[in-house]
Enzyme design. Sequence first.
Site, mmCIF file in Angstrom:
data_model
loop_
_atom_site.group_PDB
_atom_site.id
_atom_site.type_symbol
_atom_site.label_atom_id
_atom_site.label_comp_id
_atom_site.label_asym_id
_atom_site.label_seq_id
_atom_site.Cartn_x
_atom_site.Cartn_y
_atom_site.Cartn_z
ATOM 1 C CB ALA A 1 -0.941 -0.016 1.202
ATOM 2 C CG ASP B 1 -7.405 4.929 5.707
ATOM 3 O OD1 ASP B 1 -7.986 5.437 4.727
ATOM 4 O OD2 ASP B 1 -6.265 4.447 5.630
#
Length: 541
Positions: free
Chosen positions: A133, A285
């Site tokens: 990520a 998130d």
Amino acid sequence: MVPHLFRLLELWRIAAHYRLDLLIPAQDIPVKARPILKVIRAHPASWSSREKRNPLKLKEALEEMGPLAIKLGQLLSTRRDLIPPEILKQLILLQDQVKPFDVEILKSRISESLKADLPTLFARFDEKPLAAASIAQVHTAALHDGCEVVVKVTRPDIRSQIIKDFEILEWLGHRLEQKLEAARALHVSEIIQDYRSVILNELDLTIEADNTRRMRHYFTGSSMMYVPEVYMDSKDVMVAERITGVPISDIETFDRLGMDRADLAEKGLTIFFTQVFRDNFFHADMHPGNVFVETLNPQNPRYIALDCAIMGELSRQDQMTVARMLLAVMNSDFMQLIQIVHQAGWIPPGTDQDALAREMRRTVGPMVSKPMHELDFAGILLQVMDIARRFRLEIPPQLMLLLKTLVHVEGLGTDLYPELDIWKLAKPILTEWVKQQMNPVKNIKELGQQIPDLLLGAQDLPTVLIDSINGLKNQSAWQEKQLREIQQLRLQNHAQQQRNWIFGTLFLFFLSLGIITPLIFSIIFFILAGLVAIWRLSKPV
């Protein structure tokens, strides 16, 4: 001066190299935004670019731009209702399929950070990444006791780039606040500063480890959500329990296993409200790469919370304000909504509250009776921001993270079960929470718990009172001194005005007689100026 000009030029080059001006047809772009296309095409990198037909050019461009651009892509990846499918496919890859960094560098970071070599730490370590990520990379491994784990390692050398990008954002935010009332009302600079600290905290995996342990404590034994256990952590490395599940976006697997998507959607919304109001600690998130669902028990599946790096908290007052605002909207009582906002101090004096209530009723009212698939929180949010600009409302920065999370929740819920009636589910949860907060027995009990602190504080009360009185006396004396100086300046200014009037009158008198030549006038002027200077020097201070 524009900060980090070379970084801006680099971002321009990347956009031109990948021909981002060709992502969306020009006619589908707002007229005011079309000059950006011309700017991109003006860069020499666009003239010979071979990326015109690259199906992954947006993903690769955002990867090259850095972590902040990837974060933006992750946020947009939940908006299937706003993003064209061919672009959405690229953004979804940013959730966990960013280009990985070298595994040998990763191994070295693990050994240095955890103060041991890999054979000592793990019975098995898999070199192929499980996920990569924007901030970190994840590998699977096994501990010596047989526990299957995931090893998360932050990317090297990204902190300086993130700081540069935020300095550019801060400059842009400051410019926006200078030019736009809406930017000032939203405290754009403060929001950017808050988000800067959030992202920089995400680079410290000890914070994520602590957040994960805290979230696990809140949901221990829960039938709705499971939080993995953390085994080891440091600033750059976190070793946690490996889970079995699929991303929340994997609708095909849910249908194949016969999962009740309506029940799953209701669980997800209940978890969100539980985090915000019961725990005051919510996952901020929530893109599909961070929210998984267990597949071991399809009849009663649980959510799995991953990546607890970005968490949100509200003050007790903000919690109550948000809950009461939502209930007022659900009851279509927009005058009460305005009163709540007024009590929170968000409305400036002299605002036409009736007009504000009418605007809120027009904007927010229609969404109360709609199911999830007809709601557009992002669009409604933009309209509310426009109302805030026109009525000069003050929106606290700490609520912006919650609003961002709501946009995530809407995007996930729309995919999972579009017919979900969030109002019917949320109203009893909020009503019960507000009743609990206003329960006199609970409030008296909380007051009783604070009595020891109050008694200890009472010992310092005489000192605090004396200090306060002395402070008031000193402030009063300072104010009297300032007043005397201001009066003296006024008298001096008045005397100067009188002298100027006399000199001006004499000048006009002599000029009217026609007897002043330039030479004689200069002599008279310097004589008068000298007399004034001598008079000032001889004046007592």
